[in-house]
Design a protein around this motif. Structure first.
Motif, PDB file in Angstrom:
ATOM      1  N   MET A  26       0.824  -1.199   0.000  1.00  0.00           N
ATOM      2  CA  MET A  26       0.000   0.000   0.000  1.00  0.00           C
ATOM      3  C   MET A  26       0.863   1.256   0.000  1.00  0.00           C
ATOM      4  N   MET A  27       1.958   1.245   0.738  1.00  0.00           N
ATOM      5  CA  MET A  27       2.859   2.401   0.744  1.00  0.00           C
ATOM      6  C   MET A  27       3.428   2.650  -0.649  1.00  0.00           C
ATOM      7  N   ALA A  28       3.682   1.557  -1.371  1.00  0.00           N
ATOM      8  CA  ALA A  28       4.271   1.673  -2.706  1.00  0.00           C
ATOM      9  C   ALA A  28       3.235   1.995  -3.775  1.00  0.00           C
ATOM     10  N   GLY A  29       1.988   2.107  -3.389  1.00  0.00           N
ATOM     11  CA  GLY A  29       0.943   2.454  -4.347  1.00  0.00           C
ATOM     12  C   GLY A  29       0.491   1.306  -5.215  1.00  0.00           C
ATOM     13  N   LYS A  30       0.703   0.071  -4.754  1.00  0.00           N
ATOM     14  CA  LYS A  30       0.248  -1.076  -5.519  1.00  0.00           C
ATOM     15  C   LYS A  30      -1.274  -1.197  -5.421  1.00  0.00           C
ATOM     16  N   GLY A  31      -1.876  -1.784  -6.430  1.00  0.00           N
ATOM     17  CA  GLY A  31      -3.318  -1.955  -6.425  1.00  0.00           C
ATOM     18  C   GLY A  31      -4.041  -0.706  -6.886  1.00  0.00           C
ATOM     19  N   ALA A  32      -5.349  -0.701  -6.662  1.00  0.00           N
ATOM     20  CA  ALA A  32      -6.194   0.396  -7.123  1.00  0.00           C
ATOM     21  C   ALA A  32      -5.994   1.653  -6.283  1.00  0.00           C
ATOM     22  N   ASP A  33      -6.314   2.792  -6.882  1.00  0.00           N
ATOM     23  CA  ASP A  33      -6.414   4.036  -6.119  1.00  0.00           C
ATOM     24  C   ASP A  33      -7.749   3.974  -5.380  1.00  0.00           C
ATOM     25  N   GLN A  34      -7.688   3.726  -4.077  1.00  0.00           N
ATOM     26  CA  GLN A  34      -8.914   3.427  -3.337  1.00  0.00           C
ATOM     27  C   GLN A  34      -9.831   4.636  -3.231  1.00  0.00           C
ATOM     28  N   LYS A  35      -9.270   5.812  -3.167  1.00  0.00           N
ATOM     29  CA  LYS A  35     -10.094   7.021  -3.139  1.00  0.00           C
ATOM     30  C   LYS A  35     -10.904   7.127  -4.430  1.00  0.00           C
ATOM     31  N   GLN A  36     -10.260   6.877  -5.553  1.00  0.00           N
ATOM     32  CA  GLN A  36     -10.958   6.929  -6.833  1.00  0.00           C
ATOM     33  C   GLN A  36     -12.037   5.856  -6.932  1.00  0.00           C
TER      34      GLN A  36
END
Length: 286
Positions: free
Chosen positions: A194-204
């Motif tokens: 999650m720190m590395a920005g893996k996966g979906a942009d959860q806010k979006q």
């Protein structure tokens, strides 16, 4: 209501599952880090289990599920969501409400980013943050206790502190055992992902959702910034961002008298929407 127990094998892990046999739309419940499906005992022991097919499972590396087959991949936020998707497909669930608590909330958002099963999403203790470190800082308090979320090895003292943060003084005797049982590689791996920005942009995902989103947090949650939720622009928000008085990180456990009717009401609303019955999503002033 009798509760069925079984183990379902997925490519990620063998997952232990509890199910009720209620006739209503399934509600898939995903627990947080260090916990197990046992945290939802006060939902299974309620009218919710008679009305809906409640489904709760132990995430890989938790409870009675096995550790992950490939920890480096399966313990990322995407890997955990894939394991949930495999389970849901195996259970032949086509439409469901997904309830995610803490880590389970982030898994639920990731699941909703790619799986059409999600017809309604309820989140607790899981701020939908933008990708990366700074996105996470906006949704969570930055303090030393947050380091426990990523610590690989827990001492007895660590487990006691984490239990208190999650449940206050209301924890069941088994909760400490579940914290100590958890595969610590998951904590380190999922936090890094999650720190590395893996996966979906959860806010979006939440702001662009085409399904109803309910947000229910405890008034005294020690992990999250409650006012962060006021910054979300979610057009499908159900009613409002609810805050459960007198509760901390786990209002479904601490205040089931307030939480369970809310989940029941949301589930009824989602089922009506899914059936094509249009009902206003937001509470009207006055």
């Amino acid at each position: 209501m009798a509760i069925a127990e079984r183990t379902i094998s997925t490519p990620q892990a063998d997952l232990r599952v509890s199910e009720s046999a209620g006739p209503g739309m399934p509600i898939v419940m995903i627990h947080g880090s260090g916990a197990s499906r046992a945290v939802f005992a006060r939902q299974f022991d309620s009218p919710l289990a008679d009305a809906h097919r409640l489904i709760a499972f132990d995430l890989p590396g938790h409870g009675e599920s096995s550790d992950a087959a490939d920890p480096a991949t399966d313990y990322t936020i995407t890997g955990l969501a894939r394991s949930a998707a495999e389970l849901i497909d195996n259970l032949n669930v086509r439409h469901a409400i997904v309830y995610g608590w803490s880590l389970g909330g982030h898994v639920a958002i990731e699941l909703a980013s790619f799986h059409p099963v999600v017809k309604g999403l309820m989140l607790t203790g899981a701020p939908p943050v933008s990708k990366g470190f700074f996105g996470m800082l906006r949704g969570f308090h930055a303090n030393w206790d947050m380091l426990l979320a990523s610590k690989k090895f827990y001492s007895e003292r660590d487990a006691e502190r984490f239990e208190t943060l999650c449940f206050g003084d209301s924890a069941d005797a088994s909760f400490r055992e579940n914290i100590l049982r958890t595969d610590g590689r998951l904590r380190a791996t999922v936090t890094r992902s999650m720190m590395a920005g893996k996966g979906a942009d959860q806010k979006q995902v939440i702001e662009q959702a085409d399904f109803p989103v309910a947000i229910v947090n405890g008034e005294n949650d020690p992990f999250i910034r409650i006012n962060y939720f006021d910054t979300l622009d979610c057009g499908t928000l159900w009613e409002q961002c609810h805050v459960v008085p007198g509760a901390g990180h786990a209002p479904f456990w601490e205040r089931p008298d307030l939480f369970n009717p809310m989940l029941s009401r949301f589930a009824g609303w989602v089922a009506a929407q899914d059936a094509g019955i249009v009902v206003p999503a937001r509470r009207r002033a006055g």
